[in-house]
Design a protein around this motif. Structure first.
Motif, PDB file in Angstrom:
ATOM      1  N   GLY A  11      63.964  23.969  35.521  1.00 45.89           N
ATOM      2  CA  GLY A  11      65.201  24.259  34.506  1.00 45.89           C
ATOM      3  C   GLY A  11      65.120  23.073  33.457  1.00 45.89           C
ATOM      4  O   GLY A  11      64.471  22.197  33.429  1.00 45.89           O
ATOM      5  N   SER A  12      65.740  23.458  32.406  1.00 46.43           N
ATOM      6  CA  SER A  12      65.968  22.863  31.266  1.00 46.43           C
ATOM      7  C   SER A  12      67.296  22.920  30.288  1.00 46.43           C
ATOM      8  O   SER A  12      67.692  24.168  30.587  1.00 46.43           O
ATOM      9  CB  SER A  12      64.865  23.144  29.899  1.00 46.43           C
ATOM     10  OG  SER A  12      63.520  22.772  30.577  1.00 46.43           O
ATOM     11  N   ILE A  13      67.802  21.848  29.726  1.00 50.13           N
ATOM     12  CA  ILE A  13      68.905  22.299  28.993  1.00 50.13           C
ATOM     13  C   ILE A  13      68.447  22.665  27.577  1.00 50.13           C
ATOM     14  O   ILE A  13      67.979  21.905  26.897  1.00 50.13           O
ATOM     15  CB  ILE A  13      69.827  21.238  29.113  1.00 50.13           C
ATOM     16  CG1 ILE A  13      70.407  21.147  30.519  1.00 50.13           C
ATOM     17  CG2 ILE A  13      71.186  21.365  28.190  1.00 50.13           C
ATOM     18  CD1 ILE A  13      71.333  20.142  30.939  1.00 50.13           C
ATOM     19  N   LEU A  14      69.123  23.548  26.788  1.00 54.59           N
ATOM     20  CA  LEU A  14      68.534  23.943  25.400  1.00 54.59           C
ATOM     21  C   LEU A  14      69.497  23.470  24.533  1.00 54.59           C
ATOM     22  O   LEU A  14      70.437  22.721  24.920  1.00 54.59           O
ATOM     23  CB  LEU A  14      68.604  25.607  25.482  1.00 54.59           C
ATOM     24  CG  LEU A  14      67.818  26.230  26.564  1.00 54.59           C
ATOM     25  CD1 LEU A  14      68.022  28.002  26.411  1.00 54.59           C
ATOM     26  CD2 LEU A  14      66.171  26.131  26.507  1.00 54.59           C
ATOM     27  N   LYS A  19      62.548  25.135  18.307  1.00 53.96           N
ATOM     28  CA  LYS A  19      63.810  25.525  18.757  1.00 53.96           C
ATOM     29  C   LYS A  19      63.882  26.183  20.008  1.00 53.96           C
ATOM     30  O   LYS A  19      63.185  27.466  20.027  1.00 53.96           O
ATOM     31  CB  LYS A  19      64.223  26.258  17.565  1.00 53.96           C
ATOM     32  CG  LYS A  19      66.014  26.508  17.703  1.00 53.96           C
ATOM     33  CD  LYS A  19      66.334  26.854  16.117  1.00 53.96           C
ATOM     34  CE  LYS A  19      67.943  27.203  16.462  1.00 53.96           C
ATOM     35  NZ  LYS A  19      68.248  28.312  17.176  1.00 53.96           N
ATOM     36  N   ASP A  20      64.534  25.821  21.016  1.00 55.95           N
ATOM     37  CA  ASP A  20      64.820  26.475  22.137  1.00 55.95           C
ATOM     38  C   ASP A  20      63.703  27.014  22.857  1.00 55.95           C
ATOM     39  O   ASP A  20      63.450  28.010  23.596  1.00 55.95           O
ATOM     40  CB  ASP A  20      65.981  27.412  21.951  1.00 55.95           C
ATOM     41  CG  ASP A  20      67.217  26.786  22.075  1.00 55.95           C
ATOM     42  OD1 ASP A  20      67.371  25.777  22.457  1.00 55.95           O
ATOM     43  OD2 ASP A  20      68.074  27.626  21.396  1.00 55.95           O
ATOM     44  N   ARG A  21      62.451  26.466  22.540  1.00 58.94           N
ATOM     45  CA  ARG A  21      61.297  26.943  23.451  1.00 58.94           C
ATOM     46  C   ARG A  21      60.829  26.002  24.554  1.00 58.94           C
ATOM     47  O   ARG A  21      61.044  24.667  24.467  1.00 58.94           O
ATOM     48  CB  ARG A  21      59.987  27.099  22.324  1.00 58.94           C
ATOM     49  CG  ARG A  21      58.898  27.880  23.052  1.00 58.94           C
ATOM     50  CD  ARG A  21      57.543  28.236  22.250  1.00 58.94           C
ATOM     51  NE  ARG A  21      58.163  28.961  21.024  1.00 58.94           N
ATOM     52  CZ  ARG A  21      58.414  30.049  21.014  1.00 58.94           C
ATOM     53  NH1 ARG A  21      58.296  30.933  22.201  1.00 58.94           N
ATOM     54  NH2 ARG A  21      58.672  30.577  19.914  1.00 58.94           N
ATOM     55  N   VAL A  22      60.482  26.599  25.686  1.00 55.27           N
ATOM     56  CA  VAL A  22      60.273  25.893  26.873  1.00 55.27           C
ATOM     57  C   VAL A  22      58.901  26.193  27.479  1.00 55.27           C
ATOM     58  O   VAL A  22      58.605  27.492  27.286  1.00 55.27           O
ATOM     59  CB  VAL A  22      61.625  26.106  28.191  1.00 55.27           C
ATOM     60  CG1 VAL A  22      61.053  25.632  29.411  1.00 55.27           C
ATOM     61  CG2 VAL A  22      62.819  25.324  27.564  1.00 55.27           C
ATOM     62  N   ILE A  23      58.266  25.183  27.902  1.00 52.54           N
ATOM     63  CA  ILE A  23      56.791  25.304  28.750  1.00 52.54           C
ATOM     64  C   ILE A  23      57.257  25.244  30.009  1.00 52.54           C
ATOM     65  O   ILE A  23      57.896  24.513  30.765  1.00 52.54           O
ATOM     66  CB  ILE A  23      55.801  24.404  28.199  1.00 52.54           C
ATOM     67  CG1 ILE A  23      54.457  24.824  28.599  1.00 52.54           C
ATOM     68  CG2 ILE A  23      56.077  22.974  28.493  1.00 52.54           C
ATOM     69  CD1 ILE A  23      53.375  23.939  27.844  1.00 52.54           C
ATOM     70  N   SER A  52      62.651  13.362  14.320  1.00 52.07           N
ATOM     71  CA  SER A  52      62.301  14.684  14.455  1.00 52.07           C
ATOM     72  C   SER A  52      62.478  15.098  15.828  1.00 52.07           C
ATOM     73  O   SER A  52      62.750  14.268  16.748  1.00 52.07           O
ATOM     74  CB  SER A  52      60.573  14.804  14.166  1.00 52.07           C
ATOM     75  OG  SER A  52      59.959  14.378  15.332  1.00 52.07           O
ATOM     76  N   ALA A  53      62.146  16.408  16.055  1.00 55.43           N
ATOM     77  CA  ALA A  53      62.472  16.737  17.559  1.00 55.43           C
ATOM     78  C   ALA A  53      61.299  16.671  18.400  1.00 55.43           C
ATOM     79  O   ALA A  53      61.308  16.726  19.773  1.00 55.43           O
ATOM     80  CB  ALA A  53      62.462  18.437  17.432  1.00 55.43           C
ATOM     81  N   ASN A  54      60.056  15.968  17.655  1.00 52.09           N
ATOM     82  CA  ASN A  54      59.036  15.355  18.701  1.00 52.09           C
ATOM     83  C   ASN A  54      59.470  14.225  19.557  1.00 52.09           C
ATOM     84  O   ASN A  54      59.179  13.906  20.517  1.00 52.09           O
ATOM     85  CB  ASN A  54      57.760  14.881  17.970  1.00 52.09           C
ATOM     86  CG  ASN A  54      57.027  16.277  17.373  1.00 52.09           C
ATOM     87  OD1 ASN A  54      57.586  17.329  17.494  1.00 52.09           O
ATOM     88  ND2 ASN A  54      56.100  15.964  16.456  1.00 52.09           N
ATOM     89  N   THR A  55      60.434  13.520  18.612  1.00 50.36           N
ATOM     90  CA  THR A  55      61.060  12.212  19.391  1.00 50.36           C
ATOM     91  C   THR A  55      62.083  12.550  20.173  1.00 50.36           C
ATOM     92  O   THR A  55      62.176  12.013  21.368  1.00 50.36           O
ATOM     93  CB  THR A  55      61.438  11.258  18.090  1.00 50.36           C
ATOM     94  OG1 THR A  55      60.461  11.036  17.234  1.00 50.36           O
ATOM     95  CG2 THR A  55      62.187  10.027  18.618  1.00 50.36           C
ATOM     96  N   ALA A  56      62.968  13.460  19.820  1.00 49.62           N
ATOM     97  CA  ALA A  56      64.133  13.915  20.611  1.00 49.62           C
ATOM     98  C   ALA A  56      64.400  15.549  20.351  1.00 49.62           C
ATOM     99  O   ALA A  56      65.032  15.756  19.343  1.00 49.62           O
ATOM    100  CB  ALA A  56      65.386  13.272  20.170  1.00 49.62           C
ATOM    101  N   PRO A  57      63.932  16.239  21.216  1.00 54.60           N
ATOM    102  CA  PRO A  57      64.361  17.703  21.123  1.00 54.60           C
ATOM    103  C   PRO A  57      65.640  17.938  21.037  1.00 54.60           C
ATOM    104  O   PRO A  57      66.618  17.240  21.389  1.00 54.60           O
ATOM    105  CB  PRO A  57      63.806  18.321  22.659  1.00 54.60           C
ATOM    106  CG  PRO A  57      62.769  17.277  22.857  1.00 54.60           C
ATOM    107  CD  PRO A  57      63.273  15.975  22.488  1.00 54.60           C
ATOM    108  N   ALA A  58      65.903  19.098  20.314  1.00 57.90           N
ATOM    109  CA  ALA A  58      67.277  19.406  19.993  1.00 57.90           C
ATOM    110  C   ALA A  58      68.169  19.482  21.118  1.00 57.90           C
ATOM    111  O   ALA A  58      67.609  20.081  22.338  1.00 57.90           O
ATOM    112  CB  ALA A  58      67.353  20.601  19.070  1.00 57.90           C
TER     113      ALA A  58
END
Ligand SMILES: *[C@@H]1O[C@H](CO)[C@@H](O)[C@H](O)[C@H]1NC(C)=O
Ligand SMILES: *[C@@H]1O[C@H](CO)[C@@H](O)[C@H](O)[C@H]1NC(C)=O
Ligand SMILES: *[C@@H]1O[C@H](CO)[C@@H](O)[C@H](O)[C@H]1NC(C)=O
Ligand SMILES: *[C@@H]1O[C@H](CO)[C@@H](O)[C@H](O)[C@H]1NC(C)=O
Ligand SMILES: *[C@@H]1O[C@H](CO)[C@@H](O)[C@H](O)[C@H]1NC(C)=O
Length: 576
Positions: free
Chosen positions: A128-131, A182-186, A546-552
């Motif tokens: 899981g992940s938190i979006l 935005k809100d994409r998960v691998i 940026s979101a590379n450092t800290a995803p939204a």
């Protein structure tokens, strides 16, 4: 939340008559002593959660979602009605019917209460992940749950929602990572699944992508040692993937391996069922978030799985490996490494004891807590012995050889299917544990563990309250969050002059099987800090670039003064 309170605090700061200007990182003659030989203490919060916390995640509404597998039969949380509305009767059939019992709960940190949640299909060994908006995304599981995607939106009466879309392939023992987009998960790997895929898909054509790393790290005898791979997002936007003993950096947009790292030394496999744990060390503004370092600790002995089948539990690994995965900006290092030798190198060190199935959490101080797990055996039903009752503290910035210390023991074994997460109040919530296929409360070597505990690190002790930043609040003008690179304010109260103040933000993980998926700490830049006579401090911070450092998403912001952290407050970073 609490906008009025924020404006009140801002107002107070503005009217303060004498304002002292400070550098953001101040040193002072009053040296606060950070707790060094910190032992901490344990609290028993509940005698039963009713449901084994095989999976656990903190929400920004200060609740914790816990869930087990649905195939475990009766849990210790009977229901009056099934989720399809039919009544659960006192008949033998219903009393042994899994659907007459809860398999997921929501725990309220403040009230210490629980409520049951509805899971329709099996979530056994899922991920899981938190979006970005705080919704928990959960993927995969077992049987009818193999390809499921489920959402849980944190609110007072909310429940699990199963989506109509399915994963492209079965994902049992897969890992999950939020990407900068935005809100994409691998979603990576799984039993018999040597590929990755995205949720949601980037186009209707994209299905699954083969991952050679998972083929070559597959141990046939064990049917794994490459399951639940460790995933970390590097600050260059690429994904670090570690399985068994090998690791790569994947450019997931071009489906290219941009780096192949050296194999971690020693013959201990590190992935499920050998189950070590891994963290990405805190990223820091002082080098522009460029240095990215990962750590892997523990794991089973080579051959532990086969030995466990014969009732012999081999001693686990006591080693940790640390490696910088950033830098050396070469397009194809796989070719270059043949010519020049790979520049990346694991730096090895030893834990105070052997350990596997351990959880690793980044504490607000930036130190790593190693908690739960066992000394011998491997993951799986009845495959381990000798619980590791002592947490370890690892201080990454101390000298090699001086980084580990041993913390206060618990009396409760936290074996297979246990978990741990950091709470906003600085405590560590510890739950679960069940090496038995069904709920077994007696007559087994290690009964199903439903007691809920908190480990309270020494730095949360009242005796440090004089140094601890109090009444922290985050404020930003309007909007639902802070944009990347934007400035925002933090207010807090300090009894004394600030000493080496640091501001960190922490992305709470989705925790299962010793993985803390998406766990991340980012130390932020402070642009300006002023302290009024009343002791109120006003700091201006810069959001991650940026979101590379800290995803939204929602992060726990902590002010650390002289090594003593505040209680954390939520801050949301979002795409413009
Ligand atoms: C747990 O059970 C024991 C024994 O019945 C009791 O003394 C204790 O108060 C309970 N603890 C909690 C937190 O409920
Ligand atoms: C409700 O669920 C139970 C158990 O899965 C099943 O046996 C029963 O047929 C269902 N009833 C309805 C009305 O869907
Ligand atoms: C949160 O985001 C998810 C995924 O994008 C979406 O399905 C959900 O509806 C959103 N929830 C709210 C409250 O906006
Ligand atoms: C800080 O907050 C607490 C409540 O959490 C309150 O009792 C206290 O008065 C506040 N301190 C100041 C200096 O406002
Ligand atoms: C820092 O904040 C103070 C008070 O708000 C202000 O007077 C000062 O100009 C600021 N300094 C900088 C460098 O922004």
């Amino acid at each position: 939340m609490g906008n009025q309170r924020y404006s009140y605090i801002v107002f107070r700061c503005v009217i303060m008559s004498a304002i002292v200007l400070l550098h953001c990182t101040t040193t002072s003659t009053v040296v606060a002593r950070p707790p060094d030989k910190g032992k901490g203490r344990w609290q028993l919060l509940r005698n039963s959660t009713g449901v084994v916390a095989m999976h656990m995640a903190l929400t920004h509404r200060n609740t914790v979602i816990m869930f087990d597998q649905t195939g475990s039969g009766p849990s210790q949380y009977p229901l009056r009605r099934r989720y399809n509305g039919t009544r659960c009767k006192a008949t033998h059939h219903d009393q042994s019917d899994s659907s007459c019992y809860a398999h997921s709960i929501e725990y309220n940190i403040l009230s210490n209460g629980i409520r049951s949640l509805n899971i329709e299909t099996d979530t056994w060994c899922s991920s899981g992940s938190i979006l970005g908006n705080g919704t928990l995304l959960q993927t995969g599981g077992y049987g009818a749950g193999y390809r499921r995607i489920r959402y849980y939106e944190p609110c007072r009466h909310c429940n699990w929602r199963q989506s109509k879309e399915l994963l492209s392939t079965d994902r049992w023992y897969a890992s999950n990572l939020v990407l900068p987009e935005k809100d994409r998960v691998i979603v990576v790997g799984g039993r018999g699944t040597f590929s990755y895929e995205f949720v949601p898909k980037s186009s209707h054509r994209d299905k699954t992508f083969d991952l050679p790393l998972l083929h070559r790290t597959y141990d046939r005898k064990v049917k794994g040692n490459n399951l639940y791979p460790f995933l970390h997002l590097s600050s260059d936007g690429n994904v670090f993937i570690f399985a068994n003993r090998d690791s790569i950096l994947l450019d997931y947009k071009r489906h290219r391996v941009v780096k192949t790292f050296p194999r971690i030394p020693g013959d201990a496999p590190r992935s499920y069922p050998s189950t070590a744990s891994s963290v990405i060390l805190p990223l820091d503004h002082r080098d522009g978030f460029k240095t990215v370092e990962v750590m892997v600790c523990g794991g089973a002995a080579s051959g532990a799985y086969t030995a466990a089948k014969e009732g012999k539990f081999l001693e686990g690994s006591r080693t940790c490996g640390r490696m910088v995965i950033s830098g050396i900006n070469v397009v194809d290092l796989e070719i270059l490494s043949v010519i020049t030798g790979n520049k990346h190198k694991w730096s090895m060190e030893e834990m105070p004891g052997p350990r596997l199935m351990n959880d690793m959490l980044i504490l607000p101080t930036g130190d790593i807590l190693i908690i739960n797990g066992v000394k011998r055996g491997c993951a799986g039903w009845n495959s381990a012995a000798s619980p590791s009752l002592q947490p370890y503290l690892y201080k990454p910035n101390k000298k090699h050889g001086k980084r580990f210390s041993i913390l206060k023991s618990t009396k409760i074994a936290r074996m297979y299917h246990s978990s741990a997460i950091l709470l906003p109040d600085g405590r560590v919530l510890v739950a679960g544990g069940n090496p038995n296929n069904k709920y077994a409360l007696s007559d087994v070597p290690y009964p199903t563990e439903l007691r809920l505990q908190a480990f309270v690190p020494l730095h949360m002790d009242r005796k440090f309250d004089k140094t601890r930043p109090q009444n922290v609040s985050v404020y930003y003008g309007g909007g639902r969050g802070v944009g990347y690179g934007a400035e925002f304010g933090v207010n807090f109260w300090l009894r004394r002059k600030p000493v080496n103040v640091k501001f960190s933000v922490y992305k709470p993980p989705f925790t299962t099987h010793s993985l803390s998926m998406n766990q991340r700490m980012v130390v932020l830049e402070c642009k300006n800090m002023t302290r009024g006579k009343g002791g109120w401090v006003n700091a201006l911070l810069k959001a991650p670039p940026s979101a590379n450092t800290a995803p939204a998403g929602y992060y726990m912001l902590t002010v650390v003064n002289g090594g003593i952290p505040s209680i954390s407050q939520w801050v949301r970073f979002m795409h413009a």
